[in-house]
Design an enzyme around this catalytic site. Structure first.
Site, PDB file in Angstrom:
ATOM      1  N   GLY A 163      44.639  61.128  30.020  1.00 41.10           N
ATOM      2  CA  GLY A 163      44.491  60.525  28.691  1.00 41.10           C
ATOM      3  C   GLY A 163      44.399  59.026  28.804  1.00 41.10           C
ATOM      4  O   GLY A 163      43.892  58.510  29.801  1.00 41.10           O
ATOM      5  N   SER A 166      46.148  58.884  35.754  1.00 38.32           N
ATOM      6  CA  SER A 166      44.743  58.478  35.725  1.00 38.32           C
ATOM      7  C   SER A 166      44.117  58.928  34.413  1.00 38.32           C
ATOM      8  O   SER A 166      44.761  59.582  33.587  1.00 38.32           O
ATOM      9  CB  SER A 166      43.995  59.102  36.897  1.00 38.32           C
ATOM     10  OG  SER A 166      43.805  60.484  36.636  1.00 38.32           O
ATOM     11  N   LYS A 167      42.861  58.582  34.269  1.00 34.30           N
ATOM     12  CA  LYS A 167      42.094  58.914  33.058  1.00 34.30           C
ATOM     13  C   LYS A 167      42.241  60.379  32.645  1.00 34.30           C
ATOM     14  O   LYS A 167      42.219  60.705  31.466  1.00 34.30           O
ATOM     15  CB  LYS A 167      40.610  58.619  33.298  1.00 34.30           C
ATOM     16  CG  LYS A 167      40.237  57.198  32.972  1.00 34.30           C
ATOM     17  CD  LYS A 167      39.741  57.096  31.529  1.00 34.30           C
ATOM     18  CE  LYS A 167      39.838  55.705  30.954  1.00 34.30           C
ATOM     19  NZ  LYS A 167      40.859  55.524  29.944  1.00 34.30           N
ATOM     20  N   ARG A 168      42.357  61.230  33.675  1.00 40.30           N
ATOM     21  CA  ARG A 168      42.470  62.662  33.388  1.00 40.30           C
ATOM     22  C   ARG A 168      43.636  62.956  32.458  1.00 40.30           C
ATOM     23  O   ARG A 168      43.655  63.939  31.733  1.00 40.30           O
ATOM     24  CB  ARG A 168      42.708  63.451  34.684  1.00 40.30           C
ATOM     25  CG  ARG A 168      41.504  63.699  35.531  1.00 40.30           C
ATOM     26  CD  ARG A 168      41.889  64.513  36.746  1.00 40.30           C
ATOM     27  NE  ARG A 168      42.951  63.873  37.526  1.00 40.30           N
ATOM     28  CZ  ARG A 168      44.160  64.374  37.739  1.00 40.30           C
ATOM     29  NH1 ARG A 168      44.489  65.541  37.245  1.00 40.30           N
ATOM     30  NH2 ARG A 168      45.042  63.717  38.473  1.00 40.30           N
TER      31      ARG A 168
END
Ligand code: GLU
Length: 498
Positions: free
Chosen positions: A262, A258-260
């Site tokens: 990168g 996920s976005k976490r």
């Protein structure tokens, strides 16, 4: 399904966001499977969620697909015999299919209010019924009575009538093997909502059936939807396709990517300068293997060799370092000419260092530059920083460290530079090996410490303590600049000492 049926697969993104790494891999597998089997790859836009779907996202997805080189045989911009390929343009088709099921008694109108449904669920809970889905309150309403209520304007949904004797739904999944879904857990689910919009499990099957999809290859977050979809195929009287549910992609910490972690969208990787073929190669190998050891699988090989039996059912981990490594391998494999054309020219142009047409004007110079920078490049934009020193004119800045350490600290530096200048001036051929020979000679003749001597010349010519190999760097600068830069350094040293 007979093996003679031509393969037809689809990728059906919802334009509710950008194309993500996981979606891109699903698209790659569908594309590769179609190509490897001489089949058709269909792109369908699942845009029935009007609150979250946008035209802009659709365009972003199409652009990402083109960048990945995943050409589709039917779909937006291409057309085809089973269009339209956008679900919002197929609403009449779903309506007709739902009506047909109603007419045949395979679906029915349900008038239960949300309160009624909630009360039924609570009651099932209270009597410890293991089944807490829809209790079938409207299942056996008299069709004429139902029609009367519909005509009277009473709100209703359409539910599919799961045959009581259907039994467990067994899905033969190409990745997960045989998966059994307990019949008891299948209620009469909604295929058309009270506002008239069809649900995902219904539109997907209507489309997949009418588009002749033979293999449904998608993320395994949809495995749990599959028994419901099988029920819809059966009700519609269409053959059930083969299914292949691919596992999730995890981040380095073992959690769903996920976005976490990168960058997750294809666009971000494109903008960061990844080579699209390397990116496709890397994603393809996240969960599929050619033979368990080959890490470089070019697009043509993927399109020839991809098969579902080599898809792993275990989740795979996205490793940015490995992606960089693969990218580097693709850059290394380019000829100097390709590297110059595909990496150098566009990057230097984008950075404002070169003008359009730069490559055509000096192809040999660019090939030499390519040979120097290629082994030092991981991502295309790296070349900008590496080549910048060539574009700083005859009298560049010399960075502070280089000035101090390589030029001012050495009392003899100016004398070495003068000798180097004379040697470069006298050279008949101004090429890397002649330049290297000349510098070696000067260093020996002046009795200078080798490291210090080259440090001084490097500082003068490149303005820094680090640069690509000196001989070829000077060749690329050309004689006029090489000499002017030495004069520039001599002047700066004199100024500093004055
Ligand atoms: N639009 C669905 C999604 O993006 C497609 C799922 C499917 O392939 O059936 O998840």
């Amino acid at each position: 399904m007979s093996t003679s049926t031509p393969v037809r697969v689809r990728f059906a993104p919802s334009p509710t966001g950008k194309l993500h790494v996981g979606g891109a891999r699903t698209a790659i597998y569908n594309w590769a499977f179609a190509r490897a089997n001489g089949g058709a790859f269909i792109l369908r836009i699942d845009d029935t969620d009007p609150t979250r779907s946008t035209d802009e996202n659709e365009q972003i997805i199409l652009r990402a697909m083109r960048w990945l080189g995943l050409d589709w045989d039917e779909g937006p911009g291409v057309g085809g015999p089973c269009g339209p390929y956008k679900q919002t343009e197929r609403i009449a088709i779903y309506r007709e299919a739902a009506q047909k099921l109603m007419d045949e008694g395979k679906a029915y109108a349900c008038f239960c209010t949300p309160e009624q449904l909630e009360a039924d669920r609570e009651a099932a809970k209270a009597r410890k019924d293991s089944f807490q889905g829809y209790q079938g309150r409207c299942r056996d309403l008299d069709p004429a009575e139902a029609q009367r209520r519909i005509d009277a304007g009473e709100p209703y949904v359409i539910r599919i009538k799961v045959p009581r004797d259907r039994g467990d739904v067994v899905v033969e999944d190409a990745v997960h093997g045989e998966v059994t879904f307990n019949a008891k857990e299948l209620d009469d689910f909604v295929i058309v909502r009270s506002d008239g919009t069809p649900t995902y499990n219904f539109t997907t099957v209507v489309d997949d059936a009418l588009m002749g999809i033979t293999h449904v290859i998608r993320g395994d977050d949809h495995l749990s939807n599959t028994p419901r979809q099988v029920i819809v195929y059966e009700a519609l009287g269409y053959p059930v396709p083969e299914f292949a549910h691919i596992s999730m992609i995890l981040g380095p910490d073992g959690k769903k990517l996920s976005k976490r972690h990168g960058a997750t969208s294809v666009e971000e990787y494109r903008d960061a300068g990844y080579d699209s073929e390397a990116f496709v190669n890397y994603l393809a190998l996240l969960g599929w293997a050619l033979d368990g050891e080959t890490t470089i699988v070019p697009r043509e090989v993927l399109a020839r060799e991809f098969s579902l039996d080599h898809v792993s059912k275990n989740p795979s981990t996205f490793d940015p370092k490995k992606l960089d490594w693969v990218n580097q391998q693709y850059l290394q494999a380019m000829t100097d000419e390709e590297f110059a054309e595909r990496v150098l020219a566009p990057q230097l142009l984008a950075a404002g260092l070169e003008d359009r047409g730069c490559f055509e004007a000096r192809p040999e110079w660019f090939c030499t530059l390519a040979s120097v920078l290629k082994p030092r490049t991981t991502l295309a934009p790296d070349v900008v920083g590496l080549a910048r020193f060539l574009y700083e004119g005859p009298a560049p800045q010399i960075d502070e460290k280089a000035m101090k350490k390589a030029l001012l600290k050495e009392d003899d530096a100016s004398q070495w530079l003068c000798a180097a200048r004379a040697a470069l001036n006298d050279l008949e051929h101004f090429d890397a090996s002649s330049i290297d020979d000349a510098l070696t000679r000067v260093q020996e003749e002046t009795g200078a410490n080798k490291r210090k001597f080259y440090g001084a010349v490097r500082a003068a010519e490149t303005g820094s303590l680090v640069s690509p190999p000196l001989g070829v760097s000077i060749e690329l600068l050309g004689r006029a600049y090489a000499l002017a830069r030495i004069d520039n350094a001599l002047e700066k040293v004199a100024d500093a000492r004055a």
